[in-house]
Design a protein around this motif. Structure first.
Motif, PDB file in Angstrom:
ATOM      1  N   UNK A   1       1.391  -0.990   0.256  1.00 37.52           N
ATOM      2  CA  UNK A   1      -0.027   0.433   0.175  1.00 37.52           C
ATOM      3  C   UNK A   1       0.808   0.992  -0.506  1.00 37.52           C
ATOM      4  N   UNK A   2       1.927   0.861  -0.040  1.00 36.37           N
ATOM      5  CA  UNK A   2       3.190   2.385  -0.048  1.00 36.37           C
ATOM      6  C   UNK A   2       3.935   2.337  -1.529  1.00 36.37           C
ATOM      7  N   UNK A   3       3.355   3.032  -2.621  1.00 31.44           N
ATOM      8  CA  UNK A   3       4.235   3.312  -3.717  1.00 31.44           C
ATOM      9  C   UNK A   3       5.703   3.530  -3.806  1.00 31.44           C
ATOM     10  N   UNK A   4       6.073   4.246  -2.909  1.00 35.28           N
ATOM     11  CA  UNK A   4       6.873   4.766  -2.700  1.00 35.28           C
ATOM     12  C   UNK A   4       8.827   3.609  -2.394  1.00 35.28           C
ATOM     13  N   UNK A   5       9.441   3.620  -3.451  1.00 43.44           N
ATOM     14  CA  UNK A   5      10.505   2.984  -3.524  1.00 43.44           C
ATOM     15  C   UNK A   5      11.533   2.265  -2.748  1.00 43.44           C
ATOM     16  N   UNK A   6      11.949   1.695  -1.845  1.00 41.84           N
ATOM     17  CA  UNK A   6      12.744   1.450  -0.736  1.00 41.84           C
ATOM     18  C   UNK A   6      13.589   2.434  -0.826  1.00 41.84           C
ATOM     19  N   UNK A   7      14.632   2.537   0.636  1.00 39.45           N
ATOM     20  CA  UNK A   7      14.860   3.619   0.781  1.00 39.45           C
ATOM     21  C   UNK A   7      15.072   4.359   2.253  1.00 39.45           C
ATOM     22  N   UNK A   8      15.895   5.201   2.830  1.00 38.07           N
ATOM     23  CA  UNK A   8      15.460   5.493   4.387  1.00 38.07           C
ATOM     24  C   UNK A   8      15.061   7.124   3.730  1.00 38.07           C
TER      25      UNK A   8
ATOM     26  N   UNK B   1      -0.695  -7.190  -9.508  1.00 34.90           N
ATOM     27  CA  UNK B   1      -1.939  -5.951  -9.892  1.00 34.90           C
ATOM     28  C   UNK B   1      -1.122  -5.027  -9.345  1.00 34.90           C
ATOM     29  N   UNK B   2      -0.473  -4.228  -8.792  1.00 36.44           N
ATOM     30  CA  UNK B   2       0.244  -3.790  -8.306  1.00 36.44           C
ATOM     31  C   UNK B   2       1.204  -2.511  -9.305  1.00 36.44           C
ATOM     32  N   UNK B   3       1.829  -3.806 -10.124  1.00 31.25           N
ATOM     33  CA  UNK B   3       2.440  -2.706 -11.178  1.00 31.25           C
ATOM     34  C   UNK B   3       2.323  -2.976 -12.078  1.00 31.25           C
ATOM     35  N   UNK B   4       0.268  -3.391 -12.322  1.00 25.85           N
ATOM     36  CA  UNK B   4      -0.392  -2.674 -13.613  1.00 25.85           C
ATOM     37  C   UNK B   4      -1.368  -0.958 -13.426  1.00 25.85           C
ATOM     38  N   UNK B   5      -0.737  -0.321 -11.811  1.00 28.89           N
ATOM     39  CA  UNK B   5      -1.418   0.597 -12.139  1.00 28.89           C
ATOM     40  C   UNK B   5      -2.756   0.812 -10.854  1.00 28.89           C
TER      41      UNK B   5
ATOM     42  N   UNK C   1      -4.160   1.424  -4.640  1.00 29.66           N
ATOM     43  CA  UNK C   1      -3.430   1.201  -3.048  1.00 29.66           C
ATOM     44  C   UNK C   1      -5.708   1.333  -2.547  1.00 29.66           C
ATOM     45  N   UNK C   2      -6.160   1.862  -3.016  1.00 31.30           N
ATOM     46  CA  UNK C   2      -7.740   1.399  -2.381  1.00 31.30           C
ATOM     47  C   UNK C   2      -8.188  -0.157  -2.581  1.00 31.30           C
TER      48      UNK C   2
ATOM     49  N   UNK D   1      -7.051  -7.991  -1.325  1.00 32.28           N
ATOM     50  CA  UNK D   1      -5.720  -8.399   0.202  1.00 32.28           C
ATOM     51  C   UNK D   1      -7.368  -8.060   0.947  1.00 32.28           C
ATOM     52  N   UNK D   2      -8.535  -7.440   0.910  1.00 35.91           N
ATOM     53  CA  UNK D   2      -9.496  -7.961   2.305  1.00 35.91           C
ATOM     54  C   UNK D   2      -9.876  -9.052   1.870  1.00 35.91           C
ATOM     55  N   UNK D   3     -10.144  -9.912   0.472  1.00 38.68           N
ATOM     56  CA  UNK D   3     -11.407 -11.138   0.224  1.00 38.68           C
ATOM     57  C   UNK D   3     -10.337 -11.840   0.458  1.00 38.68           C
ATOM     58  N   UNK D   4      -9.057 -11.752   0.436  1.00 37.15           N
ATOM     59  CA  UNK D   4      -8.387 -13.179   1.749  1.00 37.15           C
ATOM     60  C   UNK D   4      -8.161 -13.493   2.322  1.00 37.15           C
ATOM     61  N   UNK D   5      -7.944 -11.922   3.255  1.00 35.59           N
ATOM     62  CA  UNK D   5      -7.385 -12.228   4.673  1.00 35.59           C
ATOM     63  C   UNK D   5      -8.927 -12.539   5.487  1.00 35.59           C
ATOM     64  N   UNK D   6      -9.941 -11.908   5.108  1.00 37.35           N
ATOM     65  CA  UNK D   6     -11.312 -11.593   5.720  1.00 37.35           C
ATOM     66  C   UNK D   6     -11.873 -13.269   6.011  1.00 37.35           C
ATOM     67  N   UNK D   7     -11.832 -14.370   5.896  1.00 36.91           N
ATOM     68  CA  UNK D   7     -12.231 -15.310   5.944  1.00 36.91           C
ATOM     69  C   UNK D   7     -11.312 -15.820   6.919  1.00 36.91           C
ATOM     70  N   UNK D   8     -10.115 -15.579   7.310  1.00 36.51           N
ATOM     71  CA  UNK D   8      -9.567 -15.825   8.160  1.00 36.51           C
ATOM     72  C   UNK D   8      -9.106 -14.979   9.390  1.00 36.51           C
TER      73      UNK D   8
END
Length: 245
Positions: free
Chosen positions: A82-89, A164-168, A171-172, A179-186
């Motif tokens: 959910x964060x498009x910024x690249x890794x780094x400080x 999905x993220x690579x296709x643009x 985040x919403x 994310x939510x459909x996968x984790x909600x049952x758990x």
């Protein structure tokens, strides 16, 4: 090593004194003391116990889901889902780590304090009843559920979501449809499991006078009224059995 350090006296399990005490408990428990005048009180306290467990686990479940995402390493940190910024400080990296650490501290603090201690704190502010009991149970289960849900988030299968993220995908939409459909049952499975535990924990909350069947059960145990304890325990057993089914 623990067994050697404690050096438990296993012979006490079958000693004459142990058998005598167990016999006294069994003799005092049966036959159960069934009084028709107790049923209205048991029904009222059973409803209160069920209500406080539902309120507590509902608040803990919702708050746990909300806090589980910022507490996971693979969401709000730079390079996360959910964060498009690249890794780094960067400033975003510092903010992400700050939110993650603070969220995990909150979850750790909530589950580190037992529900009876939370109940004592709530009773200092509120009167005995359903609300302080629900708050105490909710805070303790919030820390446990938040941790379990955080681990669920961190164990997501990344390749489909990263595709999905690579296709643009925003985040919403990635969160709502990926994310939510996968984790909600758990998440729901964890919530229902902790709800069953939460019903049993009402005894510990009732130990400090927070209300429900636990308060009545504590009073009966204090007076060694084992025949009434058997009767009081039946609504709790049926409630847990119904929840399990």
């Amino acid at each position: 090593m623990s067994f050697w350090y404690v050096s438990p006296g296993l012979s006490k399990l079958w000693s004459p004194r142990t058998q005598e005490l167990l016999g006294d408990i069994a003799q005092g428990s049966f036959p159960p003391q069934i009084n028709g005048l107790q049923f209205p009180q048991l029904l009222t306290l059973s409803i209160q116990t069920l209500a406080m467990s539902i309120l507590g686990i509902a608040g803990a479940g919702i708050a746990g889901m909300v806090l589980s995402f910022p507490a996971a390493h693979n969401f709000l940190l730079p390079g996360g889902l959910l964060n498009p910024n690249p890794k780094g400080l960067t400033i975003a990296s510092v903010q992400g780590w700050t939110i993650l650490v603070l969220t995990r501290i909150v979850l750790l603090f909530c589950r580190a304090i037992p529900a009876p201690i939370w109940a004592i704190v709530a009773l200092f502010v509120l009167f005995p009843g359903i609300l302080p009991s629900a708050i105490a149970l909710g805070l303790n289960n919030l820390g446990i559920l938040g941790r379990l849900m955080t681990e669920t988030n961190e164990n997501l299968e990344k390749p489909p979501l990263e595709a999905l993220k690579a296709q643009g995908t925003p985040g919403t939409l990635l969160f709502l449809y990926g994310i939510l459909p996968i984790n909600l049952p758990r998440f729901l499975a964890y919530i229902l499991y902790r709800w069953e535990v939460c019903i049993r924990e009402t005894v510990m909350v009732g130990l400090v006078g927070a209300g429900g069947l636990g308060l009545l059960l504590t009073e009966q145990l204090s007076s060694f009224d084992y025949s009434s304890v058997v009767v009081t325990s039946n609504p709790r057993f049926l409630t847990n059995l119904r929840n399990h089914d």
